[in-house]
Motif scaffolding. Structure first.
Motif, PDB file in Angstrom:
ATOM      1  N   ALA A   1      16.099  -4.408   3.715  1.00 47.33           N
ATOM      2  CA  ALA A   1      16.442  -3.569   2.692  1.00 47.33           C
ATOM      3  C   ALA A   1      17.781  -4.034   2.135  1.00 47.33           C
ATOM      4  O   ALA A   1      18.535  -4.440   2.702  1.00 47.33           O
ATOM      5  CB  ALA A   1      16.713  -2.077   3.421  1.00 47.33           C
ATOM      6  N   GLY A   2      18.076  -3.700   0.989  1.00 52.98           N
ATOM      7  CA  GLY A   2      19.192  -4.069   0.472  1.00 52.98           C
ATOM      8  C   GLY A   2      19.201  -5.597  -0.451  1.00 52.98           C
ATOM      9  O   GLY A   2      18.130  -6.188  -0.614  1.00 52.98           O
ATOM     10  N   CYS A   3      20.390  -6.152  -0.453  1.00 53.33           N
ATOM     11  CA  CYS A   3      20.497  -7.319  -1.184  1.00 53.33           C
ATOM     12  C   CYS A   3      19.952  -8.389  -0.201  1.00 53.33           C
ATOM     13  O   CYS A   3      20.017  -9.537  -0.887  1.00 53.33           O
ATOM     14  CB  CYS A   3      21.954  -7.561  -1.505  1.00 53.33           C
ATOM     15  SG  CYS A   3      22.410  -6.316  -3.018  1.00 53.33           S
ATOM     16  N   VAL A  62       9.563  -3.434   1.616  1.00 51.49           N
ATOM     17  CA  VAL A  62      10.395  -3.469   2.667  1.00 51.49           C
ATOM     18  C   VAL A  62       9.949  -4.056   3.969  1.00 51.49           C
ATOM     19  O   VAL A  62      10.557  -4.360   4.962  1.00 51.49           O
ATOM     20  CB  VAL A  62      11.097  -2.078   2.830  1.00 51.49           C
ATOM     21  CG1 VAL A  62      11.762  -1.520   1.535  1.00 51.49           C
ATOM     22  CG2 VAL A  62      10.165  -0.996   3.308  1.00 51.49           C
ATOM     23  N   ALA A  63       8.776  -4.222   4.033  1.00 54.87           N
ATOM     24  CA  ALA A  63       8.144  -4.759   5.266  1.00 54.87           C
ATOM     25  C   ALA A  63       8.149  -6.362   5.185  1.00 54.87           C
ATOM     26  O   ALA A  63       8.461  -6.797   3.965  1.00 54.87           O
ATOM     27  CB  ALA A  63       6.674  -4.625   5.317  1.00 54.87           C
ATOM     28  N   THR A  64       8.210  -7.223   6.472  1.00 51.85           N
ATOM     29  CA  THR A  64       8.067  -8.633   6.445  1.00 51.85           C
ATOM     30  C   THR A  64       6.928  -9.214   6.911  1.00 51.85           C
ATOM     31  O   THR A  64       6.089  -8.282   7.363  1.00 51.85           O
ATOM     32  CB  THR A  64       9.373  -9.162   7.169  1.00 51.85           C
ATOM     33  OG1 THR A  64       9.247  -8.618   8.455  1.00 51.85           O
ATOM     34  CG2 THR A  64      10.722  -8.537   6.378  1.00 51.85           C
ATOM     35  N   ILE A  96      19.493  -1.815  13.569  1.00 51.55           N
ATOM     36  CA  ILE A  96      19.695  -2.198  12.194  1.00 51.55           C
ATOM     37  C   ILE A  96      20.619  -3.248  12.354  1.00 51.55           C
ATOM     38  O   ILE A  96      21.833  -2.894  12.890  1.00 51.55           O
ATOM     39  CB  ILE A  96      20.136  -0.911  11.614  1.00 51.55           C
ATOM     40  CG1 ILE A  96      18.776   0.151  11.381  1.00 51.55           C
ATOM     41  CG2 ILE A  96      20.490  -1.007   9.940  1.00 51.55           C
ATOM     42  CD1 ILE A  96      19.101   1.516  10.826  1.00 51.55           C
ATOM     43  N   VAL A  97      20.472  -4.179  11.511  1.00 51.81           N
ATOM     44  CA  VAL A  97      21.577  -5.468  11.364  1.00 51.81           C
ATOM     45  C   VAL A  97      22.076  -5.353  10.161  1.00 51.81           C
ATOM     46  O   VAL A  97      21.611  -5.604   8.947  1.00 51.81           O
ATOM     47  CB  VAL A  97      20.590  -6.771  11.870  1.00 51.81           C
ATOM     48  CG1 VAL A  97      21.913  -7.970  11.869  1.00 51.81           C
ATOM     49  CG2 VAL A  97      19.918  -6.361  12.987  1.00 51.81           C
ATOM     50  N   GLY A  98      23.539  -4.919   9.991  1.00 52.44           N
ATOM     51  CA  GLY A  98      24.154  -4.907   8.979  1.00 52.44           C
ATOM     52  C   GLY A  98      24.692  -3.578   8.616  1.00 52.44           C
ATOM     53  O   GLY A  98      23.878  -2.943   8.192  1.00 52.44           O
ATOM     54  N   GLY A  99      25.861  -3.092   8.468  1.00 51.12           N
ATOM     55  CA  GLY A  99      26.514  -1.984   8.212  1.00 51.12           C
ATOM     56  C   GLY A  99      27.177  -1.679   7.059  1.00 51.12           C
ATOM     57  O   GLY A  99      28.034  -1.025   7.022  1.00 51.12           O
ATOM     58  N   GLY A 100      26.402  -2.340   5.885  1.00 52.00           N
ATOM     59  CA  GLY A 100      26.426  -2.022   4.602  1.00 52.00           C
ATOM     60  C   GLY A 100      26.028  -0.684   4.040  1.00 52.00           C
ATOM     61  O   GLY A 100      25.482   0.094   4.928  1.00 52.00           O
ATOM     62  N   ILE A 101      25.936  -0.280   2.841  1.00 55.22           N
ATOM     63  CA  ILE A 101      25.299   0.982   2.397  1.00 55.22           C
ATOM     64  C   ILE A 101      23.855   1.166   2.902  1.00 55.22           C
ATOM     65  O   ILE A 101      23.424   2.089   3.398  1.00 55.22           O
ATOM     66  CB  ILE A 101      25.460   1.221   0.820  1.00 55.22           C
ATOM     67  CG1 ILE A 101      24.782   2.503   0.517  1.00 55.22           C
ATOM     68  CG2 ILE A 101      25.234  -0.040   0.112  1.00 55.22           C
ATOM     69  CD1 ILE A 101      25.240   3.777   1.188  1.00 55.22           C
ATOM     70  N   ALA A 102      23.113  -0.256   2.900  1.00 59.24           N
ATOM     71  CA  ALA A 102      21.696  -0.049   3.354  1.00 59.24           C
ATOM     72  C   ALA A 102      21.529   0.255   4.618  1.00 59.24           C
ATOM     73  O   ALA A 102      20.775   0.990   5.113  1.00 59.24           O
ATOM     74  CB  ALA A 102      21.146  -1.478   2.980  1.00 59.24           C
ATOM     75  N   PRO A 117      21.585   2.143  -6.249  1.00 54.23           N
ATOM     76  CA  PRO A 117      20.556   3.087  -6.154  1.00 54.23           C
ATOM     77  C   PRO A 117      19.488   2.554  -5.450  1.00 54.23           C
ATOM     78  O   PRO A 117      18.677   3.094  -4.696  1.00 54.23           O
ATOM     79  CB  PRO A 117      20.286   3.554  -7.507  1.00 54.23           C
ATOM     80  CG  PRO A 117      21.766   3.215  -8.461  1.00 54.23           C
ATOM     81  CD  PRO A 117      22.217   2.119  -7.501  1.00 54.23           C
ATOM     82  N   ASP A 118      19.092   1.147  -5.968  1.00 58.94           N
ATOM     83  CA  ASP A 118      18.044   0.387  -5.513  1.00 58.94           C
ATOM     84  C   ASP A 118      18.089   0.123  -4.082  1.00 58.94           C
ATOM     85  O   ASP A 118      17.300   0.349  -3.499  1.00 58.94           O
ATOM     86  CB  ASP A 118      17.678  -0.770  -6.321  1.00 58.94           C
ATOM     87  CG  ASP A 118      17.071  -0.687  -7.575  1.00 58.94           C
ATOM     88  OD1 ASP A 118      16.811   0.591  -8.046  1.00 58.94           O
ATOM     89  OD2 ASP A 118      16.945  -1.531  -8.291  1.00 58.94           O
ATOM     90  N   THR A 119      19.428  -0.270  -3.498  1.00 56.27           N
ATOM     91  CA  THR A 119      19.534  -0.552  -2.296  1.00 56.27           C
ATOM     92  C   THR A 119      19.219   0.698  -1.373  1.00 56.27           C
ATOM     93  O   THR A 119      18.649   0.686  -0.471  1.00 56.27           O
ATOM     94  CB  THR A 119      21.019  -0.980  -2.119  1.00 56.27           C
ATOM     95  OG1 THR A 119      21.155  -2.201  -2.857  1.00 56.27           O
ATOM     96  CG2 THR A 119      21.430  -1.042  -0.567  1.00 56.27           C
ATOM     97  N   VAL A 120      19.678   1.871  -1.759  1.00 57.19           N
ATOM     98  CA  VAL A 120      19.717   3.166  -1.111  1.00 57.19           C
ATOM     99  C   VAL A 120      18.137   3.506  -0.972  1.00 57.19           C
ATOM    100  O   VAL A 120      17.650   3.815   0.070  1.00 57.19           O
ATOM    101  CB  VAL A 120      20.547   4.155  -1.662  1.00 57.19           C
ATOM    102  CG1 VAL A 120      20.036   5.604  -0.879  1.00 57.19           C
ATOM    103  CG2 VAL A 120      21.953   3.693  -1.546  1.00 57.19           C
ATOM    104  N   ALA A 121      17.599   3.183  -2.021  1.00 55.66           N
ATOM    105  CA  ALA A 121      15.919   3.568  -1.979  1.00 55.66           C
ATOM    106  C   ALA A 121      15.447   2.769  -1.046  1.00 55.66           C
ATOM    107  O   ALA A 121      14.380   3.214  -0.264  1.00 55.66           O
ATOM    108  CB  ALA A 121      15.427   3.436  -3.505  1.00 55.66           C
TER     109      ALA A 121
END
Lengths: 663, 141, 382
Positions: free
Chosen positions: A552-554, A542-544, A157-163, A562-566
């Motif tokens: 996922a996320g921004c 969420v697929a590419t 997983i690349v990026g350690g924000g909420i997503a 909420p959308d990011t977490v979803a």
């Protein structure tokens, strides 16, 4: 993987069924379907041609299956919509009837014909040409074997924000290993910079830090902070990633996060976390609840690195964890899937000169205001002007850099709501009047409109119109010493001047500055707005386009928490599904080299973007690794000996198709 | 009757074919003269495909790929980009006008661009008139 | 170009004067679209509310006196903004702060109410003269019902017919009722909407004290305005009565068989829902029940009925102000009455009666159309 032998001789003569779909009136409204069917009946090897209202429906599919069984069809052409939509549907159907799925071809007479053509006669002619091409082509089709490869259960997983945190926890909780890579010294992302979250107003840190701690201590999560992905090789199920772990100059195995080093360090620099509104030490953790709670030394501001002396931190560290000799480390990991959660950059409003950001100290960005409101922020949570006094009035300007052809066309989706949240925080902490300068209030989420209504009742003044400028040129006594926001109140139809003490710019969310590099690294695409593109905007969010790489996320586009977490949970679910299945099917349409014909010129070796072609020295021929081959066909086109065959896109098949469209 | 050119269009699966699909989904109207053949990558388009198309009676050939840097296969479109000028030179020697062959870039989100390229190409080829298949005659002659 | 600067102080004053729901308005403009005035003239209600939000109201503007509080907008407002409250607050600012000018005709009525307790300027000692020869008892302790006719129904001859018909019916039904003495005053409903808050308080207190003295528990009214203010506004001052509008009472009397409608009335009648009884109180069915139970009466509905009824333009003091020819809602409504072919317009509000009677004359329809209170029709059918 073993190379499956392509059947070279036909067991039986081709017997083709052609099915022309009405698609309600989508096709039949423009194309004369019966005429196309009659035309198809006259094409060579066509055993039957039929029409039906909706070929993709169950009765439509049954019609094909029955014909295969009863008429002994061994090739099927469906003339309907784009193959990108229903090719899998029909391939599955003929497979159920016992045919190899590759003995199928689609003629796109909807998107490429009925929908784009006005004249009925022209549309019918074009449809015939496309059907003819499909029939000519399918005559040559060969059955192909679908290959399966195992899925490595580890995930990157690349990026350690909420997503990233959310996705990591979901996968790790399900019992699988996750490598969570974060470029900053701590995970938390933008969310940990926020004060409160809309519309519930719960404190951002209060809801995020427990998740950060869980991620930091989870036995299945390997945190790789201060790290960046440098290289990706492989494909779904078995990627190889090279991660650069930047030197922290602190031995993570020894440091216990006591913080003495930070306390003793005499050197300071602007705090990135506080957006330069406060200072941090040269050895630092970005914020007190950092995970992991291990400081890093910033070489740019450390006196030892700059001038060769100091080492105060080292002297005071009882655990002898400071290591000035530490080097960047490259770590190689094997993973089956990748989730990209790299987030967004806040828009820099400096180029909008008329808003005075950078010129007037009390013009601040939304993110800066988050820090100002935050109790551990630069002002200890007090909403104050640069001179320390409390503002009596504040203007909040919406859509700064959003919905603006000069900057970003799109709506950043969160600004209306965070602007409302600021109103509440201002009303709660000060007596200031608040002016919302908006274009449209977009409060679309659950509980958002209610929040808007509640805030309206808290005495916020809403002024519709995009301000033209923020100025300090007063034209009346009461404007003196104030920032005057000037624009049209479009509901009043007059110019309005609002003298205030502070201006908050609701800046856009934009794609990361390095999004292009990330896109290239992971072979995913960016939209016109530079955010990463999902496989399908509605049905596959969420697929590419690259199998095994999810977003996922921004990083996919501006969105709220909420959308990011979803999305993060959705991406995790997709990964877990693949892990649970244990294997993936690879496209069968790869290239193969006929070693008899190969001259060993090696042109293809250099052309292949996936390094899938090896030169076998002892045999002086090239050979394609079909697990790595993605089936682009570039090598096929370039081979001077015509030794390479692109399965399902053979030269003969394409030539036949050319002949077909030119009927 | 007015001359309506037949144009063979090669579209890569990932960008331009989707751009063409989008033109349809968005109900944009365009000339019906271009008939699309799907390839996985514009890099798959062999010069012989183009020659063959003219031989079989095409009046023009359109090759569409992803924009530079957007190739699904990293750099397949660069190969096409390099291959095309060579092919055009060869075609010129065979008496095929330059305007009859066009290489361009359309992304998955550029339905409008697809339409304008198709319409523009159709208009140009229509103005040139039918391709006389000189190459065939030249070859045979 | 005109330049505006928000004046928070002004907004605060408007809020303090009762414009409370002001800030909830999100400027959708539905009110402007719904407002009946916009069928005749331009009245951008939405803009006036926005100006109030910003504190940039032009208090000299006559438009501030246009809204009659018909509640058509309130009924539809997506944010539940009580727009007439804002209008009342703006008028209070004019009257109490002296921020603008009160229209002359309204000022006369206000002075009359203040001096003699009725808008017509009639002597208070003659308030109950209309009932002198009817042998009706004055309400005393223990009487069941107080019948409270509106100022118009006591002094104004056409409206008096309502009161007379009411007495007739009540007598025939043998109801135990009494009328007030000359000391009661105007209920104050309309003048309050016109912004004269302190005058309203004074009027209300006078009546409340009298009612308390007499031990009034149940009040029968023939004006929807009295109904609204007794029922909904006097409780703000601590009073609580059972308030009944005659139409409700009549419907019950007919249902219970206490009165029998036997005479045929060969009229084609339509009914105009007054705002104050309709949208304010939701009283719609009773009138239809009553009219449909009158023998021979041909009842027709107008397309704009019940909650979509078109205001006569008479409330909130507007009755006392001059409306230019071509800017009269009553005439617009009368056209609708004529369109359905009615020869009788039934109403149950003295303001509607006054406005429509004026309209019938100005439209020269005196022989074609008559305006009757529902009580008159019932009395005729007895």
């Amino acid at each position: 993987m073993a190379e499956k032998k392509v059947a070279t001789k036909k067991d039986t003569e081709p017997k083709i069924g052609v099915y022309v779909c009405h698609c309600g009136s989508n096709i039949a409204g423009t194309v004369d379907v019966p005429q196309v069917v009659e035309f198809a009946k006259g094409l060579p090897a066509v055993a039957i041609a039929r029409e039906y209202k909706f070929m993709c429906s169950d009765p439509g599919q049954s019609m094909i299956k029955d014909d295969i069984k009863q008429l002994g069809l061994n090739r099927v052409v469906v003339a309907s919509c784009s193959p990108l939509l229903h090719e899998p549907t029909f391939r599955h159907a003929i497979q159920e009837a016992g045919l190899n799925p590759y003995l199928f071809e689609m003629a796109n007479i909807r998107e490429h014909c009925s929908w784009t053509t006005e004249d009925h006669g022209e549309a019918t002619e074009k449809a015939k040409a496309l059907v003819s091409a499909a029939v000519k082509r399918i005559y040559l089709h060969q059955p192909l074997e679908v290959r399966e490869v195992p899925v490595n259960p580890n995930t990157l997983i690349v990026g350690g924000g909420i997503a990233g945190i959310q996705a990591a926890l979901e996968i790790a909780d399900a019992g699988h290993k996750v490598y969570l890579v974060e470029k900053d010294p701590s995970i938390g992302g933008h969310m940990i910079q926020f004060d409160k979250t809309f519309p519930t107003l719960d404190c951002s840190a209060c809801i995020l830090t427990p998740k950060m701690t869980s991620a930091g201590s989870h036995p299945n999560i390997e945190l790789m902070t201060y790290s960046e992905v440098e290289e990706i090789a492989g494909f779904i199920g078995s990627f190889k990633a090279k991660i650069r772990k930047k030197a922290k100059f602190v031995d993570e195995s020894k440091c216990n996060g006591c913080g003495v080093c930070i306390e003793k360090c005499p050197w300071k620099a602007d705090s990135e976390f506080d957006l330069g509104l406060s200072q941090r030490k040269a050895i630092y953790t970005p914020f007190p609840q950092a995970v992991p709670n291990i400081p890093v030394i910033d070489k740019e501001s450390c006196a030892y690195f700059l001038k060769g002396k100091c080492r105060a931190c080292e002297k005071f560290c009882e655990r002898e964890a400071i290591d000035f000799e530490q080097q960047d480390k490259i770590v190689e990991i094997d993973v089956g899937n990748i989730i990209i959660t790299t987030g967004y950059d806040p828009f820099d409003p400096t180029p909008i000169i008329k808003y005075g950001y950078g010129k007037f100290p009390n013009v601040v960005t939304g993110l800066e205001f988050e820090r100002i409101c935050n109790s551990v922020g630069p002002t200890g949570g007090k909403i104050v002007l640069k001179d320390g006094s409390e503002p009596k009035s504040i203007a909040i300007i919406h859509c700064v850099g959003s919905r603006d052809e000069n900057y970003h066309k799109y709506c950043s989706r969160v600004c209306c709501m965070y602007a409302l949240k600021y109103s509440h925080l201002i009303k709660e902490k000060t007596k200031a009047d608040v002016y919302q300068m908006y274009i449209d209030m977009r409060c679309f989420g659950k509980g958002y409109e209610e929040f808007y209504q509640r805030l309206s009742d808290e005495g916020v003044t809403f002024i519709r119109g995009k301000p033209a400028e923020v100025t300090d040129r007063a034209i009346s006594e009461e404007e003196k010493g104030k920032l005057i926001v000037v624009g049209e109140d479009s509901l009043l139809g007059t110019v309005i001047r609002v003298p205030v003490d502070m201006v908050i710019l609701c800046i856009a969310l934009e794609a990361r500055a390095d999004a292009k590099n990330v896109a290239q690294l992971f072979s995913i695409s960016q939209g016109a707005d530079a955010f990463f593109i999902e496989r399908h905007p509605k049905l596959d969010p969420v697929a590419t386009m690259t199998d095994g790489v999810f977003i996922a996320g921004c990083c996919q586009g501006p969105k709220d928490i909420p959308d990011t977490v979803a999305q993060a949970s959705a991406a995790a679910a997709r990964v877990l599904a693949l892990i649970s299945k244990g294997k993936v099917e690879l496209e069968a349409t790869v290239a193969v080299i006929d070693e008899e014909k190969c001259s060993g010129c090696r042109i293809c070796n250099l052309l292949c973007p996936y390094n899938a072609i090896d030169f076998i020295e002892e045999e002086e021929v090239s050979r394609i690794n079909d697990a790595l081959c993605k089936g682009c066909g570039t090598c096929v086109a370039a081979c001077p000996s015509a030794a390479i065959t692109h399965k399902h896109f053979t030269t003969e098949e394409i030539m036949a198709e050319i002949e077909g469209v030119l009927v | 009757m007015n001359f309506e050119p037949k144009i063979v269009g090669f579209c890569c699966n990932w960008c331009s074919y989707r751009g063409a699909d989008l033109a349809g989904t968005a109900r944009m109207k365009c000339s019906p003269n271009v008939r699309i053949i799907r390839v996985m990558c514009s890099g798959r388009v062999e010069p012989t495909f183009v020659v063959k198309a003219f031989e079989l009676g095409a009046d023009g050939v359109l090759v569409l790929g992803c924009h530079a840097g957007d190739c699904h296969y990293s750099e397949g479109n660069y190969k096409t980009m390099r291959r095309m000028p060579l092919l055009k030179k060869m075609l010129a020697q065979m008496g095929i006008e330059e305007e009859r062959v066009r290489l361009d870039w359309v992304s998955a989100s550029e339905g409008d661009r697809f339409v304008s390229i198709v319409d523009d190409m159709t208009a140009k080829v229509r103005a040139l008139g039918p391709f006389k298949n000189n190459s065939k005659e030249a070859k045979h002659g | 170009m005109e330049i505006a600067t928000p004046m928070k102080e002004t907004t605060d004053i408007i809020l303090e004067k009762g414009g409370n729901p002001l800030e909830l308005c999100y400027q959708c403009g539905l009110c402007t679209g719904v407002c009946p005035w916009n069928r005749l003239t331009s009245f951008t209600l939405r803009k006036l509310i926005h100006k109030s939000q910003l504190g940039v109201v032009d208090f000299e503007d006559e438009e501030l006196w246009r809204c009659v509080g018909c509640n058509a907008c309130v009924d539809r407002c997506p944010r539940d903004v009580e727009i007439p409250h804002i209008m009342r607050a703006l008028r209070r600012v004019i009257i109490e702060v002296g921020a603008g000018i009160v229209p002359h005709s309204l000022r006369i009525s206000e002075k009359n109410i203040s001096a003699v307790g009725n808008p017509l300027g009639e002597p208070p000692e003659k308030r109950m003269d209309w009932a002198k020869d009817l042998g009706v008892k004055t309400f005393t302790k223990g009487t069941e019902i107080l019948y409270f006719p509106c100022c118009y129904q006591t002094y104004d001859p056409p409206a008096q017919k309502t009161a007379l018909a009411t007495i007739d019916i009540l007598k025939k039904a043998a109801v135990d009722f009494g009328i007030p003495d000359n000391n009661v005053v105007c209920c104050g409903e309309s003048i309050r909407k016109a912004g004269a808050e302190s005058l309203f308080q004074r009027l209300a207190k006078t009546n409340i004290d009298i009612f308390a003295e007499l031990g009034v528990k149940k009040i029968l009214v023939t004006s929807p305005h009295c109904y609204h203010t007794f029922k909904d506004e006097y409780p703000e001052l601590g009073a609580n009565y059972e308030v009944i509008h005659l139409s409700q009472y009549l419907a019950d009397l007919i249902k219970d068989g206490r009165i029998k409608l036997t005479k045929e009335l060969n009229k084609k009648v339509t009914y105009h829902d007054s705002c104050c009884l309709g949208r304010y109180q939701g009283i719609y069915d009773e009138h239809r029940e009553i009219l449909n139970s009158i023998p021979g009466l041909d009842f027709v509905e107008m397309p704009e009925m019940r909650e979509y009824s078109l205001c006569c333009g008479g409330c909130a003091g507007r009755l006392w102000m001059e409306s230019k020819k071509g800017e009269r809602l009553s005439e617009l409504r009368l056209e609708q009455v004529l369109e359905v072919g009615a020869n009788t317009l039934a109403i149950s509000c003295p303001y509607c009666m006054a406005n429509f009677n004026d309209g019938v004359i100005s439209m020269d329809k005196a022989g074609v159309l008559e305006v009757k209170d529902i009580s008159e029709l019932v009395a005729e059918a007895l």
